[in-house]
Write an enzyme that holds these catalytic residues in place. Structure first.
Site, PDB file in Angstrom:
ATOM      1  N   HIS A 165     -42.731  -5.565  16.079  1.00  0.00           N
ATOM      2  CA  HIS A 165     -43.509  -4.330  16.142  1.00  0.00           C
ATOM      3  C   HIS A 165     -43.126  -3.555  17.402  1.00  0.00           C
ATOM      4  CE1 HIS A 165     -46.810  -1.534  15.808  1.00  0.00           C
ATOM      5  NE2 HIS A 165     -47.094  -1.759  17.085  1.00  0.00           N
ATOM      6  N   GLU A 188       0.858  -1.200   0.000  1.00  0.00           N
ATOM      7  CA  GLU A 188       0.000   0.000   0.000  1.00  0.00           C
ATOM      8  C   GLU A 188       0.890   1.244   0.000  1.00  0.00           C
ATOM      9  OE1 GLU A 188      -3.427   1.018  -0.199  1.00  0.00           O
ATOM     10  OE2 GLU A 188      -2.289   2.889  -0.228  1.00  0.00           O
ATOM     11  N   GLU A 221     -26.476  19.238 -12.395  1.00  0.00           N
ATOM     12  CA  GLU A 221     -26.495  17.859 -12.905  1.00  0.00           C
ATOM     13  C   GLU A 221     -26.816  17.875 -14.401  1.00  0.00           C
ATOM     14  OE1 GLU A 221     -25.844  14.552 -11.807  1.00  0.00           O
ATOM     15  OE2 GLU A 221     -26.269  14.310 -13.942  1.00  0.00           O
ATOM     16  N   MET A 237     -18.780   1.120  -8.212  1.00  0.00           N
ATOM     17  CA  MET A 237     -17.607   1.477  -7.395  1.00  0.00           C
ATOM     18  C   MET A 237     -18.060   1.591  -5.949  1.00  0.00           C
ATOM     19  SD  MET A 237     -15.481   4.065  -9.746  1.00  0.00           S
ATOM     20  CE  MET A 237     -14.256   3.456 -10.891  1.00  0.00           C
ATOM     21  N   ASP A 242     -12.645  -1.321  -7.462  1.00  0.00           N
ATOM     22  CA  ASP A 242     -12.933  -0.168  -8.324  1.00  0.00           C
ATOM     23  C   ASP A 242     -12.141  -0.199  -9.632  1.00  0.00           C
ATOM     24  OD1 ASP A 242     -14.617   0.834  -6.407  1.00  0.00           O
ATOM     25  OD2 ASP A 242     -13.553   2.741  -6.136  1.00  0.00           O
ATOM     26  N   LEU A 270      -3.536   1.944   5.749  1.00  0.00           N
ATOM     27  CA  LEU A 270      -4.371   0.955   5.065  1.00  0.00           C
ATOM     28  C   LEU A 270      -5.824   1.436   5.021  1.00  0.00           C
ATOM     29  CD1 LEU A 270      -2.646  -2.098   6.721  1.00  0.00           C
ATOM     30  CD2 LEU A 270      -2.745  -1.680   4.253  1.00  0.00           C
ATOM     31  N   HIS A 302     -18.336  -2.450  -0.544  1.00  0.00           N
ATOM     32  CA  HIS A 302     -18.776  -3.825  -0.273  1.00  0.00           C
ATOM     33  C   HIS A 302     -18.647  -4.703  -1.505  1.00  0.00           C
ATOM     34  CE1 HIS A 302     -22.139  -0.990  -0.739  1.00  0.00           C
ATOM     35  NE2 HIS A 302     -22.751  -1.916  -1.446  1.00  0.00           N
TER      36      HIS A 302
HETATM   37  C1  LIG Z   1     -16.365  10.552  -0.663  1.00  0.00           C
HETATM   38  C2  LIG Z   1     -16.596   9.094  -0.936  1.00  0.00           C
HETATM   39  C3  LIG Z   1     -17.579   8.427  -0.245  1.00  0.00           C
HETATM   40  C4  LIG Z   1     -17.786   7.070  -0.479  1.00  0.00           C
HETATM   41  N1  LIG Z   1     -18.760   6.444   0.230  1.00  0.00           N
HETATM   42  C5  LIG Z   1     -18.984   5.123   0.028  1.00  0.00           C
HETATM   43  C6  LIG Z   1     -19.951   4.438   0.794  1.00  0.00           C
HETATM   44  O1  LIG Z   1     -20.610   5.013   1.658  1.00  0.00           O
HETATM   45  N2  LIG Z   1     -20.137   3.126   0.564  1.00  0.00           N
HETATM   46  C7  LIG Z   1     -19.420   2.448  -0.396  1.00  0.00           C
HETATM   47  O2  LIG Z   1     -19.635   1.245  -0.574  1.00  0.00           O
HETATM   48  N3  LIG Z   1     -18.485   3.080  -1.130  1.00  0.00           N
HETATM   49  C8  LIG Z   1     -18.240   4.384  -0.944  1.00  0.00           C
HETATM   50  N4  LIG Z   1     -17.263   5.018  -1.654  1.00  0.00           N
HETATM   51  C9  LIG Z   1     -16.525   4.242  -2.664  1.00  0.00           C
HETATM   52  C10 LIG Z   1     -15.456   3.360  -2.001  1.00  0.00           C
HETATM   53  O3  LIG Z   1     -14.581   4.169  -1.276  1.00  0.00           O
HETATM   54  C11 LIG Z   1     -14.697   2.565  -3.049  1.00  0.00           C
HETATM   55  O4  LIG Z   1     -15.613   1.865  -3.863  1.00  0.00           O
HETATM   56  C12 LIG Z   1     -13.766   1.558  -2.408  1.00  0.00           C
HETATM   57  O5  LIG Z   1     -12.835   2.204  -1.585  1.00  0.00           O
HETATM   58  C13 LIG Z   1     -13.024   0.751  -3.479  1.00  0.00           C
HETATM   59  O6  LIG Z   1     -12.177  -0.148  -2.867  1.00  0.00           O
HETATM   60  P1  LIG Z   1     -10.857  -0.674  -3.599  1.00  0.00           P
HETATM   61  O7  LIG Z   1     -10.185  -1.570  -2.623  1.00  0.00           O
HETATM   62  O8  LIG Z   1     -11.197  -1.202  -4.926  1.00  0.00           O
HETATM   63  O9  LIG Z   1      -9.969   0.624  -3.865  1.00  0.00           O
HETATM   64  P2  LIG Z   1      -9.443   1.804  -2.897  1.00  0.00           P
HETATM   65  O10 LIG Z   1     -10.231   1.892  -1.666  1.00  0.00           O
HETATM   66  O11 LIG Z   1      -9.359   3.005  -3.776  1.00  0.00           O
HETATM   67  O12 LIG Z   1      -8.016   1.320  -2.500  1.00  0.00           O
HETATM   68  C14 LIG Z   1      -6.961   1.200  -3.398  1.00  0.00           C
HETATM   69  C15 LIG Z   1      -5.666   1.444  -2.659  1.00  0.00           C
HETATM   70  O13 LIG Z   1      -4.587   1.080  -3.517  1.00  0.00           O
HETATM   71  C16 LIG Z   1      -3.500   1.959  -3.278  1.00  0.00           C
HETATM   72  N5  LIG Z   1      -2.628   1.913  -4.474  1.00  0.00           N
HETATM   73  C17 LIG Z   1      -2.909   2.335  -5.717  1.00  0.00           C
HETATM   74  N6  LIG Z   1      -1.870   2.045  -6.554  1.00  0.00           N
HETATM   75  C18 LIG Z   1      -0.942   1.435  -5.794  1.00  0.00           C
HETATM   76  C19 LIG Z   1       0.341   0.876  -6.069  1.00  0.00           C
HETATM   77  N7  LIG Z   1       0.845   0.853  -7.306  1.00  0.00           N
HETATM   78  N8  LIG Z   1       1.049   0.333  -5.050  1.00  0.00           N
HETATM   79  C20 LIG Z   1       0.536   0.307  -3.782  1.00  0.00           C
HETATM   80  N9  LIG Z   1      -0.673   0.806  -3.462  1.00  0.00           N
HETATM   81  C21 LIG Z   1      -1.402   1.351  -4.462  1.00  0.00           C
HETATM   82  C22 LIG Z   1      -4.182   3.302  -3.068  1.00  0.00           C
HETATM   83  O14 LIG Z   1      -3.318   4.156  -2.319  1.00  0.00           O
HETATM   84  C23 LIG Z   1      -5.429   2.904  -2.305  1.00  0.00           C
HETATM   85  O15 LIG Z   1      -5.244   3.064  -0.924  1.00  0.00           O
HETATM   86  C24 LIG Z   1     -17.002   6.375  -1.429  1.00  0.00           C
HETATM   87  C25 LIG Z   1     -15.990   7.048  -2.121  1.00  0.00           C
HETATM   88  C26 LIG Z   1     -15.783   8.386  -1.877  1.00  0.00           C
HETATM   89  C27 LIG Z   1     -14.688   9.086  -2.613  1.00  0.00           C
END
Ligand SMILES: Cc1cc2nc3c(=O)[nH]c(=O)nc-3n(C[C@H](O)[C@H](O)[C@H](O)COP(=O)(O)OP(=O)(O)OC[C@H]3O[C@@H](n4cnc5c(N)ncnc54)[C@H](O)[C@@H]3O)c2cc1C
Length: 467
Positions: free
Chosen positions: A446, A35, A206, A320, A314, A40, A323
């Site tokens: 209820h 990371e 929008e 995106m 994502d 994390l 969960h």
């Molecule tokens: C403001 C906001 C609110 C949100 N609210 C919700 C919510 O309420 N509920 C919900 O389900 N989702 C929500 N989301 C979306 C959610 O955060 C993402 O869908 C989720 O975090 C995706 O998980 P991920 O593990 O795929 O990627 P990420 O959480 O983006 O994690 C990827 C990680 O990889 C690391 N990384 C990238 N490239 C490298 C590399 N080459 N080497 C090492 N590390 C690297 C990054 O630093 C990052 O920490 C929200 C997003 C935002 C921006």
């Protein structure tokens, strides 16, 4: 096996990556997790789900004190707030949770490498830490879980002072006088809500004909009404065309069928979506090309076109959501560990954490129509629900769509108090391919908000008892 040899390496420590690492370790595999952020938890814990929900909760508490407590006979003389304390509370929660994930990795004997991971080839990964130190590890399998980043508009590049991404909008030290939000999706409305409740004038632009374009139109109608009461203004079917910044403020130029318009504000939040993040991975080294939208293509086993290299969350197709990323992490680790990992994509709930909340799963009425699926619809408002009334939160409804022929549930949409919690019942119903009748026949305690779900299920066959 040397200390730097692994069965599985996960690049990215977000909800997809760290969960995949834990599940792989539970299956007896030797796991590394890389990371680059320094903490994390990924976008979700650091700058997404968690900090936004912390601020939504704090601003909701303020709103309750200002506008709702008097209905309960609770008198508060003067309601004020301390933004720096709200921000500190949010930061403390983030710190606790990200630290908790680090503890979980340790507990599961996962080697955590802090730094940027990049491919040397499909069996070797280089990690460059922030102090420039390089480590190379050897791995049998790799899971790419590098997540996403906010989309930047060329006419409105982020400076995080006047033009904000979601990350900047979670860390303001002053309430804006007027915040213009470009994008009426989930993130725009949640963060818009926070700042509106704290006293900002919030205007949402929008481009699509409605805010929350992917949601059921009944939901959209109700949400527009409710958010307007909170002080949010909407320009739908309106394009943002440009902005100009000066020391005294920002002029935002917009265009719709009714013509061109100009808005003056002090902050702009650009919330037009997120795109897959793959920078720095050196994908050329393994011959992995990206799809047109920048995402990584995978097969039904999460494997990319490169054998032994997988991708989840994502960075691949699909909603995106944290969960969704977690479930893919578990399924991918299970497949690598020789088990039958699987994600049921039709049963992924989607939540908007405004107040009231919105939660949905499955088809909207409009999607069912477009697909030519004949449905029966049951709808029940929260207004006659005893618990909602006792809470003073009787806004909203439950709407269920069931297959006209088989009665199988095909869609569920809730606008109302704690919709994010209520949708769990329907996610389980979807997982078991339940019918509306199954929900209607289940005993609901209820008085609970969940009784509105039962009533909506009864309404599918026009036999709701309390309307
Ligand atoms: C403001 C906001 C609110 C949100 N609210 C919700 C919510 O309420 N509920 C919900 O389900 N989702 C929500 N989301 C979306 C959610 O955060 C993402 O869908 C989720 O975090 C995706 O998980 P991920 O593990 O795929 O990627 P990420 O959480 O983006 O994690 C990827 C990680 O990889 C690391 N990384 C990238 N490239 C490298 C590399 N080459 N080497 C090492 N590390 C690297 C990054 O630093 C990052 O920490 C929200 C997003 C935002 C921006």
């Amino acid at each position: 096996m040397s200390e730097l040899d692994f069965d599985v390496t996960v690049i990215g420590g977000g909800p997809g990556g760290y969960v995949a690492a834990i599940r792989a370790a539970q299956l007896g595999l030797k796991v590394a997790c890389i990371e680059s952020r320094g903490t994390l938890g990924g976008t979700c814990l650091n700058v997404g789900c968690i900090p936004s929900k912390a601020l939504l909760q704090s601003s909701e508490a303020l709103y309750q004190a200002q506008h709702k407590l008097h209905e309960h006979g609770v008198k508060v003389k003067e309601v004020t707030f301390d933004l720096s304390q709200m921000m500190k509370r949010k930061d403390d929660i983030v710190k606790k949770l990200t630290g908790g994930v680090e503890f979980l990795l340790k507990k599961n004997k996962i080697s955590y490498f802090k730094g940027l991971g990049s491919f040397v080839d499909n069996k070797r990964i280089k990690i460059k830490s922030s102090d420039g130190k390089e480590t190379e590890i050897v791995t049998k399998k790799t899971i790419i879980a590098t997540g996403s980043e906010p989309i930047e508009l060329s006419m409105a590049p982020f400076d995080e002072k006047q033009v904000l991404s979601s990350t900047g909008a979670l860390a303001l030290d002053k309430v804006p006088a007027h915040l213009v939000v470009i994008g009426g999706g989930v993130i725009g409305l949640e963060l818009g809500s926070v700042w509106a409740r704290l006293g900002a004038k919030v205007t949402v632009i929008e481009a699509a004909p409605h805010i929350l374009p992917m949601m059921d139109k009944d939901v959209v109608r109700t949400m527009k009404k409710v958010l307007a009461v909170e002080g949010m203004e909407f320009h739908e079917g309106t394009k943002f065309t440009n902005l100009s910044k000066s020391a005294s403020g920002i002029r935002v130029f917009i265009e719709s069928e009714s013509g061109k318009q100009e808005l003056s504000c002090d902050k702009v939040l650009v919330a037009v979506g997120r795109r897959a993040f793959t920078k720095g991975l050196n994908l050329d080294a393994i011959g992995l090309t990206l799809e047109k939208n920048g995402k990584i293509k995978i097969d039904e086993h999460f494997q990319t076109s490169v054998p032994g290299v997988y991708a989840i969350g994502d960075v691949v197709d699909g909603p995106m959501l944290a969960h969704k990323a977690e479930e893919e992490g578990v399924a991918c680790a299970e497949i690598i560990g020789g088990k039958a990992g699987h994600v049921n994509y039709v049963a992924i709930p989607n939540v908007v954490y405004t107040w009231p909340e919105v939660a949905s799963i499955g088809l909207t009425e409009q999607e069912a129509q477009a697909k030519g699926v004949e449905v029966k619809i049951g709808k029940f408002p929260f207004a006659p629900n005893g618990r909602a009334m006792a809470m003073g939160e009787a806004e909203g409804f439950v709407k269920l769509l069931a297959d006209k022929r088989t009665d199988k549930l095909l869609g569920a949409h809730i606008v109302g108090p704690s919709a994010s919690e209520l949708i769990a019942e329907l996610a389980i119903a979807f997982e078991y391919s339940a019918s509306a009748e199954d929900i209607a026949r289940s005993v609901h305690a209820h008085p609970t908000l969940a009784e509105a779900i039962k009533e909506a299920a009864l309404a599918v066959d026009k036999r709701s008892l309390h309307s």
